[in-house]
Design an enzyme around this catalytic site. Structure first.
Site, PDB file in Angstrom:
ATOM      1  N   HIS A 188      -2.494   6.706   4.927  1.00 57.78           N
ATOM      2  CA  HIS A 188      -1.087   6.681   4.510  1.00 57.78           C
ATOM      3  C   HIS A 188      -1.055   7.992   3.904  1.00 57.78           C
ATOM      4  CE1 HIS A 188      -0.790   2.530   6.218  1.00 57.78           C
ATOM      5  NE2 HIS A 188      -0.206   1.666   5.289  1.00 57.78           N
ATOM      6  N   CYS A 238       1.062  -0.889  -0.180  1.00 60.19           N
ATOM      7  CA  CYS A 238      -0.108   0.134   0.348  1.00 60.19           C
ATOM      8  C   CYS A 238       0.812   1.009  -0.093  1.00 60.19           C
ATOM      9  CB  CYS A 238      -0.900   0.305   0.940  1.00 60.19           C
ATOM     10  SG  CYS A 238       0.293  -0.848   2.849  1.00 60.19           S
TER      11      CYS A 238
END
EC number: 1.2.1.75
Length: 357
Positions: A245, A150
């Protein structure tokens, strides 16, 4: 009208597994018909799952019985989504591929196998052809395709239009990654509360290696892992947010480069999923914001349509004539995991790699 494809989700009760369930529950042609889990076999999915995402357990799957990870019981399954943990995933995925199953994996176990595609559908869709080589080399009818880390996706997606249009020489990335990236139950509270936790040199190196491989495939038709024209470095951290994130990138160039042109390249960036109008493709893979205090994890992690499928980029700055800075935010369990897996499946269907077994 496209026929319905049946999907199995391995690890269906985990943080990425539940996002697969949520996203596939109302998918136009991929349906979650087999939910596999460990320690909850035989129980209704809705009763045993810790539903740690938006909304509620979809009624379409709430009464489905959780089943074992057993290929003998999956005869009618067309696609297997595998968000199993590192180490456990590799042998299981190989077993399924040998038996003719089509496996889309979020695990790192096969990401650097030379004949296994590691796909971001907008960035390197042409690498799906490695499936042909994989089938021939391994003498199996199924396949394994992986999605990247990710964190790597949060950098690689906004870097792609820059790499396509400008002469990059280096990228320095600093990440602040949410707790869900560590799975459930995750990190002990006393380690993360009132703290920012460095993920260490191993995770830094893994991030760099994956971004390098992805970008090396943007301009080439042949996969050349580790070969690139730019110098990359990453420093990674875990912080106490749940999802999303956050990444800060400093990009250097071989010649003077205008940050406004870089911004325009990101705003106009689209790929094959958008051209093909795939169901899970966001209209804009990259949403650029000019607001001074954005992106923010709380407000922007669900950006795009479907929600969570766009990477939000902001705080673009001309540091000097040959350096720009930007900040990106990616929903790690959606775009960075389950959503990326579903979009990859749609691309493989469109390319003819997934059909009735």
């Amino acid at each position: 009208m496209r026929r319905t494809l049946k999907a199995a989700i391995l690890g269906a009760t985990g943080l990425v597994g539940i996002e697969y369930v949520r996203m596939l529950a109302d998918h136009p042609y991929i349906k979650p018909t087999y939910l596999a889990g460990k320690g909850s076999v035989g129980k209704p999915y809705g009763e045993i799952v810790r539903w740690q995402t938006v909304g509620n357990v979809p009624k379409e799957v709430a009464n489905q019985e959780v089943k074992p990870t057993d290929p003998k019981l999956m005869d009618d399954v067309d696609i297997i989504f595998s968000p199993l943990p590192q180490g456990a995933a590799g042998p299981v995925e190989e077993q399924f591929a040998k038996l003719g199953f089509n496996v889309i994996s979020n695990s790192p176990d096969h990401r650097f196998d030379m004949d296994v595609p590691m796909i971001i559908p907008e960035v390197n869709p042409h690498t799906v052809t490695l499936i042909d080589e994989q089938r021939k080399r391994r003498d199996w009818k199924g396949f394994i395709v992986t999605t990247p880390l990710c964190t790597a996706q949060g950098a690689a997606i906004p870097l792609t239009p820059i790499y396509q249009n400008f002469k990059m020489s280096g990228v320095m990335i600093t990440t602040m990654q949410s707790l869900s990236g560590a799975g459930y139950p995750g990190i002990a509270s006393l380690d993360i509360v009132d703290n920012a936790l460095p993920l260490g040199d191993g995770y830094d190196a893994k991030t760099v290696k994956e971004i390098t491989r992805i970008l090396s495939e943007v301009k080439r038709n042949v996969q050349e892992p580790g070969v690139n024209e730019i110098t990359l470095d990453a420093t990674t951290h875990r912080i106490a947010t749940i999802h999303g994130h956050y990444e800060v990138a400093y990009v250097t160039f071989k010649e003077d480069t205008d940050v406004r042109k870089v911004m325009e390249s990101m705003e106009s960036f689209k790929g094959e999923p958008q051209d093909l109008k795939l169901p899970t493709a966001p209209e804009k893979p990259i949403i650029v914001t000019t607001q001074d205090a954005r992106p923010q994890v709380f407000f922007d992690r669900w950006a795009g349509n479907p929600p969570g499928m766009s990477v939000v980029v902001g705080r673009l700055k001309q540091v000097n004539p040959r350096t720009i800075r930007f900040v990106s935010l990616i929903h790690n369990t959606v775009r960075g995991a389950a959503g990326g897996g579903v979009l990859t499946a749609e691309l493989l269907v469109e390319k003819g790699y997934i059909d009735k077994r």
